[in-house]
Enzyme design. Structure first.
Site, mmCIF file in Angstrom:
data_model
loop_
_atom_site.group_PDB
_atom_site.id
_atom_site.type_symbol
_atom_site.label_atom_id
_atom_site.label_comp_id
_atom_site.label_asym_id
_atom_site.label_seq_id
_atom_site.Cartn_x
_atom_site.Cartn_y
_atom_site.Cartn_z
ATOM 1 N N ALA A 22 -9.138 -5.843 0.925
ATOM 2 C CA ALA A 22 -9.215 -7.102 1.681
ATOM 3 C C ALA A 22 -8.359 -7.108 2.939
ATOM 4 O O ALA A 22 -8.481 -8.018 3.755
ATOM 5 C CB ALA A 22 -8.809 -8.270 0.776
ATOM 6 N N GLY A 24 -5.591 -4.735 5.888
ATOM 7 C CA GLY A 24 -4.923 -3.538 6.393
ATOM 8 C C GLY A 24 -5.754 -2.257 6.316
ATOM 9 O O GLY A 24 -6.909 -2.198 6.753
ATOM 10 N N ILE A 25 -5.148 -1.220 5.753
ATOM 11 C CA ILE A 25 -5.766 0.112 5.713
ATOM 12 C C ILE A 25 -7.036 0.100 4.854
ATOM 13 O O ILE A 25 -8.038 0.726 5.199
ATOM 14 C CB ILE A 25 -4.748 1.148 5.169
ATOM 15 C CG1 ILE A 25 -3.554 1.257 6.131
ATOM 16 C CG2 ILE A 25 -5.403 2.504 4.960
ATOM 17 C CD1 ILE A 25 -2.340 1.992 5.554
ATOM 18 N N SER A 125 2.754 7.476 0.729
ATOM 19 C CA SER A 125 3.601 6.924 1.786
ATOM 20 C C SER A 125 4.622 7.967 2.223
ATOM 21 O O SER A 125 5.035 8.806 1.417
ATOM 22 C CB SER A 125 4.345 5.699 1.256
ATOM 23 O OG SER A 125 5.332 5.277 2.169
ATOM 24 N N TYR A 167 9.881 0.896 -4.090
ATOM 25 C CA TYR A 167 8.747 1.346 -3.261
ATOM 26 C C TYR A 167 8.730 2.876 -3.165
ATOM 27 O O TYR A 167 7.718 3.514 -3.468
ATOM 28 C CB TYR A 167 8.838 0.717 -1.858
ATOM 29 C CG TYR A 167 7.602 0.962 -1.028
ATOM 30 C CD1 TYR A 167 6.418 0.274 -1.291
ATOM 31 C CD2 TYR A 167 7.597 1.894 0.004
ATOM 32 C CE1 TYR A 167 5.270 0.508 -0.544
ATOM 33 C CE2 TYR A 167 6.455 2.129 0.759
ATOM 34 C CZ TYR A 167 5.293 1.431 0.481
ATOM 35 O OH TYR A 167 4.152 1.675 1.208
HETATM 36 P P1 NAD Z 1 -1.897 -4.795 3.255
HETATM 37 O O1 NAD Z 1 -0.929 -5.792 2.734
HETATM 38 O O2 NAD Z 1 -2.590 -5.079 4.529
HETATM 39 O O3 NAD Z 1 -3.006 -4.448 2.143
HETATM 40 C C1 NAD Z 1 -2.687 -4.285 0.792
HETATM 41 C C2 NAD Z 1 -3.782 -4.888 -0.072
HETATM 42 O O4 NAD Z 1 -3.412 -4.701 -1.447
HETATM 43 C C3 NAD Z 1 -3.961 -6.396 0.171
HETATM 44 O O5 NAD Z 1 -5.312 -6.710 0.416
HETATM 45 C C4 NAD Z 1 -3.462 -7.015 -1.119
HETATM 46 O O6 NAD Z 1 -4.106 -8.229 -1.463
HETATM 47 C C5 NAD Z 1 -3.743 -5.897 -2.138
HETATM 48 N N1 NAD Z 1 -2.911 -6.116 -3.306
HETATM 49 C C6 NAD Z 1 -1.558 -6.318 -3.345
HETATM 50 N N2 NAD Z 1 -1.177 -6.628 -4.605
HETATM 51 C C7 NAD Z 1 -2.303 -6.610 -5.369
HETATM 52 C C8 NAD Z 1 -2.547 -6.886 -6.734
HETATM 53 N N3 NAD Z 1 -1.562 -7.269 -7.583
HETATM 54 N N4 NAD Z 1 -3.814 -6.777 -7.197
HETATM 55 C C9 NAD Z 1 -4.833 -6.440 -6.357
HETATM 56 N N5 NAD Z 1 -4.656 -6.180 -5.042
HETATM 57 C C10 NAD Z 1 -3.398 -6.279 -4.551
HETATM 58 O O7 NAD Z 1 -1.077 -3.430 3.353
HETATM 59 P P2 NAD Z 1 -1.446 -1.964 3.878
HETATM 60 O O8 NAD Z 1 -0.318 -1.550 4.714
HETATM 61 O O9 NAD Z 1 -2.839 -1.851 4.359
HETATM 62 O O10 NAD Z 1 -1.293 -1.150 2.495
HETATM 63 C C11 NAD Z 1 -2.291 -0.299 1.973
HETATM 64 C C12 NAD Z 1 -1.605 0.866 1.283
HETATM 65 O O11 NAD Z 1 -0.936 1.656 2.284
HETATM 66 C C13 NAD Z 1 -0.516 0.476 0.278
HETATM 67 O O12 NAD Z 1 -0.614 1.300 -0.848
HETATM 68 C C14 NAD Z 1 0.764 0.737 1.032
HETATM 69 O O13 NAD Z 1 1.844 1.003 0.163
HETATM 70 C C15 NAD Z 1 0.359 1.948 1.841
HETATM 71 N N6 NAD Z 1 1.233 2.216 2.988
HETATM 72 C C16 NAD Z 1 1.336 1.332 4.007
HETATM 73 C C17 NAD Z 1 2.183 1.615 5.064
HETATM 74 C C18 NAD Z 1 2.347 0.667 6.231
HETATM 75 O O14 NAD Z 1 3.253 0.872 7.051
HETATM 76 N N7 NAD Z 1 1.525 -0.354 6.367
HETATM 77 C C19 NAD Z 1 2.911 2.801 5.079
HETATM 78 C C20 NAD Z 1 2.771 3.697 4.024
HETATM 79 C C21 NAD Z 1 1.921 3.395 2.982
#
Ligand code: NAD
Length: 276
Positions: A22, A24-25, A125, A167
């Site tokens: 829903a 971000g990535i 990550s 984390y």
């Molecule tokens: P984001 O917050 O945009 O997206 C994360 C999604 O996970 C959201 O849609 C959220 O609703 C969902 N989520 C969270 N808790 C949940 C739950 N209990 N049940 C179901 N869904 C749940 O963040 P993002 O940065 O796009 O993260 C995506 C992945 O990338 C994650 O695993 C994050 O750890 C990883 N990541 C992100 C970064 C960064 O800098 N953004 C860096 C390294 C790794």
């Protein structure tokens, strides 16, 4: 069914599940796959085909059952991306980032095995290599699924930094779990490729919640990123490539896509030599 190369619309398209679809990535990956004609089964707390809270056993079980039913028992790909970061509570970070991934990877494995040449990408990550002072005991406790030990270590660390340590530890644990599994009969032996993409600082709501936090803000905003921060599309491009047959020789690989933070901070720490 073999998933076609991204951008190649000839032949059958695949069905790919994405957790965290829903935002971000995950949302960027969904958009790229759908633009190429694939069917996406999104899993998230909202705005997804499968609504589930991956913080709970019940949510994880129902997500597996729902995805298996929607894909008709054969799944061409899975992107395990749902995640929480600091300043979310440490216990929730461990539950979603490790158990929310591991339970779905294991639960969806039969459906992945039923499709020929399935491919799975775990979102890891670069916190796995640039977070200092993550206790080995915490990583071991997570891998052992020993929740009492997890709580004890996190309580010892205490707020507010338990969140950042949870984390880093949860991402080390899930990355290690993927490397252990990728090469086994249950995974590569069933023609399922399992790999990890390890992003760095990517401008998403997860990172922005850190930026806005009075404790974490000064840390996240000062993290050196030689290229500047990435966008969700910068990571989705690598994930969608990893799903294609062109990436078939990658197995248990951990690919850092982090704008150079890891190379800058841990320059000579790996690859490293070892003795027999
Ligand atoms: P984001 O917050 O945009 O997206 C994360 C999604 O996970 C959201 O849609 C959220 O609703 C969902 N989520 C969270 N808790 C949940 C739950 N209990 N049940 C179901 N869904 C749940 O963040 P993002 O940065 O796009 O993260 C995506 C992945 O990338 C994650 O695993 C994050 O750890 C990883 N990541 C992100 C970064 C960064 O800098 N953004 C860096 C390294 C790794």
């Amino acid at each position: 069914m073999m998933m076609r190369k991204t951008g190649d619309h000839e032949g059958p398209m695949g069905t790919i599940a994405i957790s965290g679809s829903a935002s971000g990535i995950g949302a960027a990956t969904r958009a790229m796959l759908e633009a190429d004609g694939h069917t996406v089964i999104g899993i998230d707390l909202r705005d997804a085909e499968v609504i589930a809270d991956l913080c709970t056993d019940e949510g994880r079980r129902s997500a597996v059952a729902d995805v298996a039913q929607r894909c008709g028992g054969a799944l061409d790909g899975f992107v395990s991306g749902a995640g929480l970061g600091p300043p979310a509570p440490a216990a929730s970070i461990t539950e979603v980032n490790y158990f929310g991934s591991q339970n779905l990877l294991e639960g969806l494995r039969p459906a992945l095995a039923a499709a020929s040449g399935a491919s799975v990408v775990q979102i890891g990550s670069n916190s796995t290599t640039i977070t200092p002072n993550v206790p080995d005991a915490l990583v071991e406790a997570i891998l052992d699924e020993d929740r009492r030990a997890i709580t004890a270590v996190l309580d010892d660390i205490g707020e507010p930094f338990d969140s950042a340590i949870a984390y880093g530890a949860s991402k080390i644990a899930i990355t290690r779990w993927c490397r252990r599994q990728a090469v086994t009969d249950e995974w590569v032996g069933q023609d399922i490729r399992l790999n990890v993409i390890a992003p760095g600082a990517v401008q998403t709501p997860l990172l922005e919640r850190g930026d806005d936090d009075p404790v974490y803000g000064p840390l996240t905003t000062q993290l050196p990123v030689p290229t500047g921060r990435g966008t969700p599309d910068d990571i989705a491009t690598w994930i969608t490539f990893m799903l294609t047959p062109a990436a078939r020789f990658a197995c248990g690989s951990v690919v850092f896509v982090d704008g150079g933070s890891d190379a800058l901070i841990r320059t000579d720490d790996w690859p490293s030599t070892f003795s027999t």
